[in-house]
Write a protein that holds these residues in place. Sequence first.
Motif: not given
Length: 325
Positions: A137-139, A273-275, A284-287, A295-298
């Motif tokens: 899954s993209g990892k 979800h990230l998968a 872009v993450v809004i949280n 945020f680690k993947a943003a």
Amino acid sequence: MSVLVYTEHAEGKFKKSSFEVVSYGAAVAQQLGTNLVALSIGNVASDELNKLAHYGASKILTVSEDAYKSFVNQAYGAVIAQAAQKEGANVVVLSASFSGKGLAPRVAVKLNAAYVDGAVSLPDTSNGFMVRKGAFSGKAFADVSITSKNKVIAIMPNSYKVVENSQIANIESFVPTTGSNDFAAMVKDIVRASDKVSLPDAEIVVSGGRGLKGPENWGMVEELAQLLGAATACSKPVSDAHWRPHSEHVGQTGIAVSPNLYIAIGISGAIQHLAGVSSSKVIVVINKDPEAPFFKAADYGIVGDAFEVVPQLISAIKEFKAVNA
Ligand SMILES: Cc1cc2nc3c(=O)[nH]c(=O)nc-3n(C[C@H](O)[C@H](O)[C@H](O)COP(=O)(O)OP(=O)(O)OC[C@H]3O[C@@H](n4cnc5c(N)ncnc54)[C@H](O)[C@@H]3O)c2cc1C
């Protein structure tokens, strides 16, 4: 020997993925010292074909009989395999799009070819034929060595840049031979459910999660998407709760997307979800929670309340559009 690419269009206009596969195919053909043939099935206007002719193919084959007007997986698979045989193509490239993922294995079986799904870069042909693809899954990446004569590669959308080329393709029609077996399942009619941008093909996706509290708050997500020409998406719990349709659910168990821009609003960034979204070009993450895993993947993060941030974003975009209209 040659390289064949299958190009997709929507209502007669080539998708961006078509320019990607032609650019990718041209680079593979150059590596192998051969030529590239592009295949177009269904009705495409001649100005679209002329446009596609500038991306490195020496020939574009067009299949335009009425029977192939609508996408039929089995029949299109047969046509691609026949075009490959006619052109003596050992390498066939498709986009790992929704329809490409259905077609590529069929073509591989027909050509007795090895198949790599989700390639992310050009093959390494310095010692054999090695293709890098996404895994887990993209990892991770997997380098897959193909030893068979025939090869089918489905490339991840947005993983290869579109490159214009001085070579201009000749456009030729191709009449394949298909039988009733190839049309066992047929599309009789296509009725558009909406005019919205299709999620699997979208270049920009605006996605909402449980942080949006309820379906009544999706107006701002839709407005932002509409301003950006984006598709809307959501996390699994959101579609499970019927706040949004299941067709918008992205992730490991939903649709996998790889747009140029993915905007996640009120989504925690769970691994499942990230998968389905981590191969997006820019995230872009809004949280409101600075510790949210997303945020680690943003690439860009906004720590703040979506109900304050998104309306501000909308008015800033409107202002920008008004000034730059
Ligand atoms: C086998 C399996 C498969 C799964 N497949 C998928 C899948 O395909 N896709 C998927 O999405 N999930 C999938 N899940 C579920 C996944 O594990 C998470 O539970 C889910 O992604 C969480 O959704 P969420 O981020 O919308 O909700 P939550 O985890 O509840 O997160 C909500 C986020 O919103 C933030 N927030 C709250 N209020 C605001 C506000 N006002 N402004 C800004 N931010 C706010 C919170 O800080 C939080 O980070 C799967 C789970 C399993 C076990």
